[in-house]
Every structure is written in C-alpha cells, then in structure tokens.
Design a protein around this motif. Structure first.
Motif, mmCIF file in Angstrom:
data_model
loop_
_atom_site.group_PDB
_atom_site.id
_atom_site.type_symbol
_atom_site.label_atom_id
_atom_site.label_comp_id
_atom_site.label_asym_id
_atom_site.label_seq_id
_atom_site.Cartn_x
_atom_site.Cartn_y
_atom_site.Cartn_z
ATOM 1 N N MET A 1 21.351 19.196 36.693
ATOM 2 C CA MET A 1 21.810 20.349 35.918
ATOM 3 C C MET A 1 23.157 20.846 36.479
ATOM 4 N N ALA A 2 24.086 21.146 35.588
ATOM 5 C CA ALA A 2 25.393 21.608 36.052
ATOM 6 C C ALA A 2 25.251 22.976 36.715
ATOM 7 N N ARG A 3 26.045 23.176 37.760
ATOM 8 C CA ARG A 3 25.981 24.449 38.463
ATOM 9 C C ARG A 3 26.652 25.532 37.607
ATOM 10 N N LYS A 4 26.079 26.716 37.680
ATOM 11 C CA LYS A 4 26.620 27.827 36.899
ATOM 12 C C LYS A 4 27.986 28.254 37.440
ATOM 13 N N PHE A 5 28.884 28.628 36.565
ATOM 14 C CA PHE A 5 30.180 29.163 36.977
ATOM 15 C C PHE A 5 29.948 30.567 37.544
ATOM 16 N N VAL A 6 30.416 30.804 38.749
ATOM 17 C CA VAL A 6 30.186 32.127 39.348
ATOM 18 C C VAL A 6 31.497 32.865 39.607
ATOM 19 N N ARG A 7 31.591 34.024 38.968
ATOM 20 C CA ARG A 7 32.767 34.889 39.196
ATOM 21 C C ARG A 7 32.281 36.099 39.991
ATOM 22 N N ALA A 8 32.904 36.320 41.144
ATOM 23 C CA ALA A 8 32.481 37.437 41.996
ATOM 24 C C ALA A 8 33.521 38.546 41.987
ATOM 25 N N LEU A 9 33.026 39.772 42.116
ATOM 26 C CA LEU A 9 33.909 40.934 42.214
ATOM 27 C C LEU A 9 33.770 41.492 43.625
ATOM 28 N N PHE A 10 34.886 41.653 44.318
ATOM 29 C CA PHE A 10 34.859 42.234 45.672
ATOM 30 C C PHE A 10 35.476 43.626 45.581
ATOM 31 N N PRO A 11 34.634 44.663 45.420
ATOM 32 C CA PRO A 11 35.171 46.008 45.252
ATOM 33 C C PRO A 11 35.340 46.736 46.577
ATOM 34 N N GLY A 12 36.279 47.656 46.628
ATOM 35 C CA GLY A 12 36.464 48.458 47.836
ATOM 36 C C GLY A 12 37.647 49.384 47.685
ATOM 37 N N SER A 13 37.884 50.174 48.727
ATOM 38 C CA SER A 13 39.040 51.074 48.704
ATOM 39 C C SER A 13 40.281 50.356 49.226
ATOM 40 N N PHE A 14 40.113 49.498 50.213
ATOM 41 C CA PHE A 14 41.212 48.695 50.782
ATOM 42 C C PHE A 14 42.438 49.551 51.121
ATOM 43 N N ASP A 15 42.218 50.652 51.840
ATOM 44 C CA ASP A 15 43.330 51.581 52.161
ATOM 45 C C ASP A 15 43.612 51.607 53.658
ATOM 46 N N PRO A 16 44.251 50.615 54.231
ATOM 47 C CA PRO A 16 44.781 49.392 53.618
ATOM 48 C C PRO A 16 43.838 48.217 53.856
ATOM 49 N N ILE A 17 44.191 47.070 53.261
ATOM 50 C CA ILE A 17 43.439 45.836 53.512
ATOM 51 C C ILE A 17 43.601 45.450 54.992
ATOM 52 N N THR A 18 42.510 44.962 55.581
ATOM 53 C CA THR A 18 42.539 44.563 57.001
ATOM 54 C C THR A 18 42.205 43.074 57.124
ATOM 55 N N ASN A 19 42.329 42.550 58.338
ATOM 56 C CA ASN A 19 41.936 41.158 58.571
ATOM 57 C C ASN A 19 40.440 40.966 58.340
ATOM 58 N N GLY A 20 39.658 42.033 58.502
ATOM 59 C CA GLY A 20 38.217 41.966 58.225
ATOM 60 C C GLY A 20 37.966 41.698 56.742
ATOM 61 N N HIS A 21 38.679 42.428 55.873
ATOM 62 C CA HIS A 21 38.570 42.182 54.431
ATOM 63 C C HIS A 21 39.017 40.755 54.108
ATOM 64 N N LEU A 22 40.112 40.330 54.726
ATOM 65 C CA LEU A 22 40.629 38.982 54.447
ATOM 66 C C LEU A 22 39.629 37.909 54.853
ATOM 67 N N ASP A 23 38.927 38.163 55.942
ATOM 68 C CA ASP A 23 37.883 37.255 56.406
ATOM 69 C C ASP A 23 36.796 37.118 55.329
#
Ligand code: ADP
Length: 165
Positions: A1-23
């Motif tokens: 069976m073909a794998r389902k297409f998965v679109r993910a949403l990564f929500p947050g404030s990102f004020d500012p973006i950090t290396n942790g978010h990038l990880d």
C-alpha cells in the motif's frame, strides 16, 4: 500500500527562532513530506520581533530545505492546520516540564479536531534553549553564538542598538 502523503504544521511564536527550533525542523523534515512553519501573529509577552520579521528570519534559514516553508497565521492553530490541510502538528520537547503543557495542548487539539501531534526531542545541547532566555541574555549582552543562527544574532544586535539610541 502506498504511504500516505503527510503535511506537518510546526506552530510557535519563534520570537526569535533558535537552534533548538531548527533542530526540530531538521528532524521533522526527515519524517514528513511537507513541513509548514507557522508563526503565530497573536501578541506574545515581551515581543521583540514583529511576525513579519520572524517569518523573514526563518525564510532565510529554510530557503534550501526541500519541502519546508514558512508563513504567519492568526487565531487557532487547529483551524489553521485544517485550512492548510495539514495531517499532523509537530512540536518539540526539551524536558519533562514541557511534557505537561504540551500533553494538555495536544489532547485538546485532538479532542477538538482529531488532529494528531507528533513530538520530537531536541538534541541535548539545546535542552535549555528558549526564545525567552535568548531575549533576556541578548539584552544583557551575552554571547549567543552557539544557541541562535547568525542571521538572528545580527538582527538582535541591530534591534538592541536601536533601543539604546
Ligand atoms: P510556543 O509559544 O507556541 O511554545 P515557541 O516558539 O516557544 O512557541 O516554541 C514552538 C515549539 O518549539 C514548541 O513545541 C516548543 O516546545 C519547541 N521548542 C522551543 N525551543 C525548543 C528547543 N530548544 N528544543 C526543542 N524544541 C523547542
């Protein structure tokens, strides 16, 4: 069976973006077909950057990452996820203290719309990194080179100079 297409949403404030978010973004990229980073426009406490500035900084960082995009949104995360036809919400975990809050949020989101939340654990070196801490250390002139990307560091310096003058 073909794998389902998965679109993910990564929500947050990102004020500012950090290396942790990038990880988290780098880990998420490997798990999903598409990843939308969603910057919340609702007012956050002690906001340093406008949503537009936060999106700009993130866009500079993800420009070469296939399947990764960034945009800002208003209102409920689950409603935005539905609008973008995202099947999954991605969140990062640093510690057990994060788990309690994130668990509640994920349960609520699932109860409301049925959407699943997928958690990834950050690398150990970013376990103590938070945007709040970054804003505080930056204000006091601390060295943040290991915790935030260079473009964010430059913008922080400019912002703080402006505040001083
Ligand atoms: P929010 O205000 O919605 O918590 P943040 O921008 O602070 O927004 O965080 C967005 C997501 O990234 C959250 O799931 C948070 O737990 C996660 N996160 C924040 N910092 C880190 C980090 N250093 N390592 C892993 N995940 C992180």
């Amino acid at each position: 069976m073909a794998r389902k297409f998965v679109r993910a949403l990564f929500p947050g404030s990102f004020d500012p973006i950090t290396n942790g978010h990038l990880d988290v973004i780098n880990r998420g990229m490997k798990l999903f077909d598409e990843l939308i980073i969603a910057v919340g426009r609702s007012p956050v406490k002690n906001q340093l950057f406008t949503p537009k500035e936060r999106v700009e900084m993130i866009a500079e960082l993800v420009v070469d990452m296939p399947g990764v995009s960034v945009e800002s949104f208003d209102g409920l995360t689950v409603e935005y996820a539905a609008k973008k036809k995202a099947n999954v919400i991605l969140r990062g975990l640093r510690s057990l203290t994060d788990v309690q809050y994130e668990f509640q949020l994920a349960m609520t989101n699932r109860a409301v719309t049925g959407i699943e939340t997928v958690f990834v654990m950050t690398s150990e070196q970013y376990g103590f990194t938070s945007s709040t801490l970054i804003r505080q250390v930056a204000t006091l002139g601390g060295n943040l080179s290991k915790l935030i990307p260079e473009n964010v560091r430059n913008r922080l310096q400019q912002r703080l100079k402006k505040r001083e003058s």
